[in-house]
Motif scaffolding. Structure first.
Motif, PDB file in Angstrom:
ATOM      1  N   SER A  75       0.834  -1.202   0.000  1.00  0.00           N
ATOM      2  CA  SER A  75       0.000   0.000   0.000  1.00  0.00           C
ATOM      3  C   SER A  75       0.869   1.252   0.000  1.00  0.00           C
ATOM      4  O   SER A  75       0.492   2.295  -0.530  1.00  0.00           O
ATOM      5  N   VAL A  76       2.055   1.163   0.620  1.00  0.00           N
ATOM      6  CA  VAL A  76       2.995   2.282   0.631  1.00  0.00           C
ATOM      7  C   VAL A  76       4.342   1.794   0.098  1.00  0.00           C
ATOM      8  O   VAL A  76       4.940   0.880   0.668  1.00  0.00           O
ATOM      9  N   PHE A  77       4.793   2.371  -0.978  1.00  0.00           N
ATOM     10  CA  PHE A  77       6.085   2.032  -1.556  1.00  0.00           C
ATOM     11  C   PHE A  77       6.980   3.262  -1.467  1.00  0.00           C
ATOM     12  O   PHE A  77       6.619   4.329  -1.955  1.00  0.00           O
ATOM     13  N   ARG A  78       8.135   3.120  -0.853  1.00  0.00           N
ATOM     14  CA  ARG A  78       8.953   4.293  -0.534  1.00  0.00           C
ATOM     15  C   ARG A  78      10.067   4.572  -1.539  1.00  0.00           C
ATOM     16  O   ARG A  78      10.610   5.667  -1.556  1.00  0.00           O
ATOM     17  N   GLY A  79      10.404   3.617  -2.368  1.00  0.00           N
ATOM     18  CA  GLY A  79      11.456   3.882  -3.346  1.00  0.00           C
ATOM     19  C   GLY A  79      12.783   4.215  -2.688  1.00  0.00           C
ATOM     20  O   GLY A  79      13.090   3.753  -1.594  1.00  0.00           O
ATOM     21  N   ARG A  80      13.557   5.063  -3.345  1.00  0.00           N
ATOM     22  CA  ARG A  80      14.863   5.469  -2.824  1.00  0.00           C
ATOM     23  C   ARG A  80      14.757   6.783  -2.057  1.00  0.00           C
ATOM     24  O   ARG A  80      13.852   7.583  -2.304  1.00  0.00           O
ATOM     25  N   GLU A  81      15.699   7.011  -1.169  1.00  0.00           N
ATOM     26  CA  GLU A  81      15.693   8.268  -0.418  1.00  0.00           C
ATOM     27  C   GLU A  81      16.145   9.432  -1.280  1.00  0.00           C
ATOM     28  O   GLU A  81      15.728  10.568  -1.068  1.00  0.00           O
ATOM     29  N   GLU A  82      17.016   9.155  -2.238  1.00  0.00           N
ATOM     30  CA  GLU A  82      17.478  10.218  -3.114  1.00  0.00           C
ATOM     31  C   GLU A  82      17.894   9.622  -4.455  1.00  0.00           C
ATOM     32  O   GLU A  82      18.027   8.409  -4.594  1.00  0.00           O
ATOM     33  N   ALA A  83      18.084  10.497  -5.424  1.00  0.00           N
ATOM     34  CA  ALA A  83      18.586  10.080  -6.734  1.00  0.00           C
ATOM     35  C   ALA A  83      19.778  10.965  -7.072  1.00  0.00           C
ATOM     36  O   ALA A  83      19.758  12.188  -6.836  1.00  0.00           O
ATOM     37  N   PHE A  84      20.818  10.347  -7.610  1.00  0.00           N
ATOM     38  CA  PHE A  84      22.065  11.050  -7.900  1.00  0.00           C
ATOM     39  C   PHE A  84      22.320  11.029  -9.401  1.00  0.00           C
ATOM     40  O   PHE A  84      22.106  10.011 -10.058  1.00  0.00           O
ATOM     41  N   PHE A  85      22.783  12.155  -9.927  1.00  0.00           N
ATOM     42  CA  PHE A  85      23.011  12.278 -11.358  1.00  0.00           C
ATOM     43  C   PHE A  85      24.390  12.892 -11.625  1.00  0.00           C
ATOM     44  O   PHE A  85      24.825  13.785 -10.893  1.00  0.00           O
ATOM     45  N   ALA A  86      25.036  12.426 -12.667  1.00  0.00           N
ATOM     46  CA  ALA A  86      26.351  12.948 -13.030  1.00  0.00           C
ATOM     47  C   ALA A  86      26.467  13.053 -14.534  1.00  0.00           C
ATOM     48  O   ALA A  86      26.004  12.172 -15.265  1.00  0.00           O
ATOM     49  N   TYR A  87      27.092  14.118 -15.004  1.00  0.00           N
ATOM     50  CA  TYR A  87      27.389  14.260 -16.425  1.00  0.00           C
ATOM     51  C   TYR A  87      28.842  14.697 -16.579  1.00  0.00           C
ATOM     52  O   TYR A  87      29.211  15.812 -16.174  1.00  0.00           O
ATOM     53  N   LEU A  88      29.641  13.814 -17.170  1.00  0.00           N
ATOM     54  CA  LEU A  88      31.069  14.048 -17.337  1.00  0.00           C
ATOM     55  C   LEU A  88      31.669  14.560 -16.024  1.00  0.00           C
ATOM     56  O   LEU A  88      31.296  14.114 -14.948  1.00  0.00           O
ATOM     57  N   ASN A  89      32.617  15.474 -16.117  1.00  0.00           N
ATOM     58  CA  ASN A  89      33.156  16.086 -14.902  1.00  0.00           C
ATOM     59  C   ASN A  89      32.586  17.483 -14.700  1.00  0.00           C
ATOM     60  O   ASN A  89      33.128  18.284 -13.953  1.00  0.00           O
ATOM     61  N   LEU A  90      31.465  17.751 -15.367  1.00  0.00           N
ATOM     62  CA  LEU A  90      30.921  19.108 -15.414  1.00  0.00           C
ATOM     63  C   LEU A  90      29.749  19.343 -14.468  1.00  0.00           C
ATOM     64  O   LEU A  90      29.580  20.454 -13.949  1.00  0.00           O
ATOM     65  N   GLN A  91      28.922  18.315 -14.259  1.00  0.00           N
ATOM     66  CA  GLN A  91      27.663  18.516 -13.541  1.00  0.00           C
ATOM     67  C   GLN A  91      27.396  17.362 -12.584  1.00  0.00           C
ATOM     68  O   GLN A  91      27.621  16.199 -12.929  1.00  0.00           O
ATOM     69  N   ARG A  92      26.910  17.683 -11.395  1.00  0.00           N
ATOM     70  CA  ARG A  92      26.432  16.695 -10.427  1.00  0.00           C
ATOM     71  C   ARG A  92      25.117  17.208  -9.864  1.00  0.00           C
ATOM     72  O   ARG A  92      24.959  18.405  -9.631  1.00  0.00           O
ATOM     73  N   ALA A  93      24.185  16.301  -9.606  1.00  0.00           N
ATOM     74  CA  ALA A  93      22.899  16.706  -9.040  1.00  0.00           C
ATOM     75  C   ALA A  93      22.384  15.633  -8.092  1.00  0.00           C
ATOM     76  O   ALA A  93      22.619  14.439  -8.305  1.00  0.00           O
ATOM     77  N   ILE A  94      21.711  16.060  -7.041  1.00  0.00           N
ATOM     78  CA  ILE A  94      21.038  15.153  -6.119  1.00  0.00           C
ATOM     79  C   ILE A  94      19.611  15.660  -5.919  1.00  0.00           C
ATOM     80  O   ILE A  94      19.389  16.856  -5.711  1.00  0.00           O
ATOM     81  N   VAL A  95      18.660  14.732  -6.001  1.00  0.00           N
ATOM     82  CA  VAL A  95      17.256  15.045  -5.714  1.00  0.00           C
ATOM     83  C   VAL A  95      16.879  14.303  -4.431  1.00  0.00           C
ATOM     84  O   VAL A  95      17.073  13.095  -4.324  1.00  0.00           O
ATOM     85  N   LYS A  96      16.353  15.038  -3.460  1.00  0.00           N
ATOM     86  CA  LYS A  96      15.991  14.447  -2.169  1.00  0.00           C
ATOM     87  C   LYS A  96      14.922  15.321  -1.521  1.00  0.00           C
ATOM     88  O   LYS A  96      15.013  16.549  -1.549  1.00  0.00           O
ATOM     89  N   ASP A  97      13.896  14.678  -0.962  1.00  0.00           N
ATOM     90  CA  ASP A  97      12.835  15.401  -0.245  1.00  0.00           C
ATOM     91  C   ASP A  97      12.203  16.500  -1.094  1.00  0.00           C
ATOM     92  O   ASP A  97      11.802  17.546  -0.585  1.00  0.00           O
ATOM     93  N   GLY A  98      12.130  16.273  -2.392  1.00  0.00           N
ATOM     94  CA  GLY A  98      11.492  17.252  -3.262  1.00  0.00           C
ATOM     95  C   GLY A  98      12.374  18.417  -3.660  1.00  0.00           C
ATOM     96  O   GLY A  98      11.926  19.314  -4.373  1.00  0.00           O
ATOM     97  N   PHE A  99      13.619  18.436  -3.198  1.00  0.00           N
ATOM     98  CA  PHE A  99      14.558  19.487  -3.579  1.00  0.00           C
ATOM     99  C   PHE A  99      15.638  18.907  -4.484  1.00  0.00           C
ATOM    100  O   PHE A  99      15.990  17.735  -4.382  1.00  0.00           O
ATOM    101  N   LYS A 100      16.162  19.746  -5.357  1.00  0.00           N
ATOM    102  CA  LYS A 100      17.286  19.345  -6.204  1.00  0.00           C
ATOM    103  C   LYS A 100      18.411  20.352  -6.057  1.00  0.00           C
ATOM    104  O   LYS A 100      18.208  21.563  -6.181  1.00  0.00           O
ATOM    105  N   ILE A 101      19.616  19.827  -5.788  1.00  0.00           N
ATOM    106  CA  ILE A 101      20.812  20.661  -5.788  1.00  0.00           C
ATOM    107  C   ILE A 101      21.652  20.259  -6.988  1.00  0.00           C
ATOM    108  O   ILE A 101      21.799  19.079  -7.296  1.00  0.00           O
TER     109      ILE A 101
END
Length: 243
Positions: free
Chosen positions: A180-206
């Motif tokens: 009934s409740v599926f929680r998935g992951r706590e955050e998602a991490f993204f990387a592109y080359l050595n230029l960009q990094r991003a983390i999505v957590k609790d509805g915010f993205k840095i």
């Protein structure tokens, strides 16, 4: 038993939509995204790359609408071809016992944030469709949790009664179809080359950029700003969240 993996080139650039299947869009049929910009506000490290050079700088509204119309037309062709696969499953009676997964590997900006391509960490590039249907999978259930496309493999192992190899490091999503409740992951991490990094957590993205020795940060509240038009990175009240 069978497994069929079908990968479509559409809607990848160069955008050359076919017209033979009976549906296409014209620039007058489409609207500009609300976060359209003529140019990206700063150098993200990939402003001049293959698909970013499809249009000149700055982007014009008219030119972007032409690209969007082509983009939608190519997506419509994919829709048509998937329909042929589903129809054949029905004709052969295999539709009742086949698990179908529909997913995209990336999105495209096509005018959003002044960009055309996918070499960026905005939602329009990194957030993709992921749809499951088949036996044991509830209908019309929508779940808003963080997952990776890599999670599809252990999920299919679970659904078909196979043991995932010990080398698999990703998570099965099969619980999403039963719990009934599926929680998935706590955050998602993204990387592109050595230029960009991003983390999505609790509805915010840095987002952290490292371009030509210069570091810059963006912070977005995706709950209230899903189109990422309001960068909170330099706002005093968000410095704790940023840290």
């Amino acid at each position: 038993p069978f497994l069929m993996y079908v990968a479509f080139t559409s809607p990848h650039d160069p955008r050359t939509p076919p017209t033979w299947y009976g549906h296409s869009y014209k620039p007058a049929d489409v609207s500009l995204p609300v976060n359209f910009l003529p140019e990206h506000p700063f150098d993200n490290g990939e402003l001049v790359i293959r698909d970013e050079t499809l249009l000149s700088f700055p982007r014009t509204k008219e030119a972007v609408k032409v690209e969007i119309a082509k983009y939608y037309s190519m997506i419509s062709e994919v829709d048509y071809q998937i329909g042929r696969i589903l129809q054949k499953l029905k004709e052969t009676g295999k539709d009742k016992n086949t698990i179908i997964v529909f997913a995209g590997d990336n999105g495209l900006n096509v005018g959003q944030h002044g960009l055309l391509g996918k070499q960026n960490p905005y939602e329009c590039s990194i957030r993709v469709p992921l749809i499951f249907t088949g036996p044991g999978i509830p209908k019309n259930k929508r779940i808003n949790q963080y997952v990776y496309l890599n999670d599809v493999y252990p999920t299919l192992c679970d659904l078909t009664g196979l043991k995932a190899p010990s080398t698999v490091e990703t998570n099965s999503l099969a619980g999403a179809f039963k719990e009934s409740v599926f929680r998935g992951r706590e955050e998602a991490f993204f990387a592109y080359l050595n230029l960009q990094r991003a983390i999505v957590k609790d509805g915010f993205k840095i987002v952290h950029y490292n371009v030509k020795g210069q570091s810059s940060i963006q912070l977005f509240d995706l709950n209230t700003d899903p189109t990422e038009m309001n960068d909170l990175g330099d706002k005093k009240q968000y410095q704790d969240k940023l840290a």
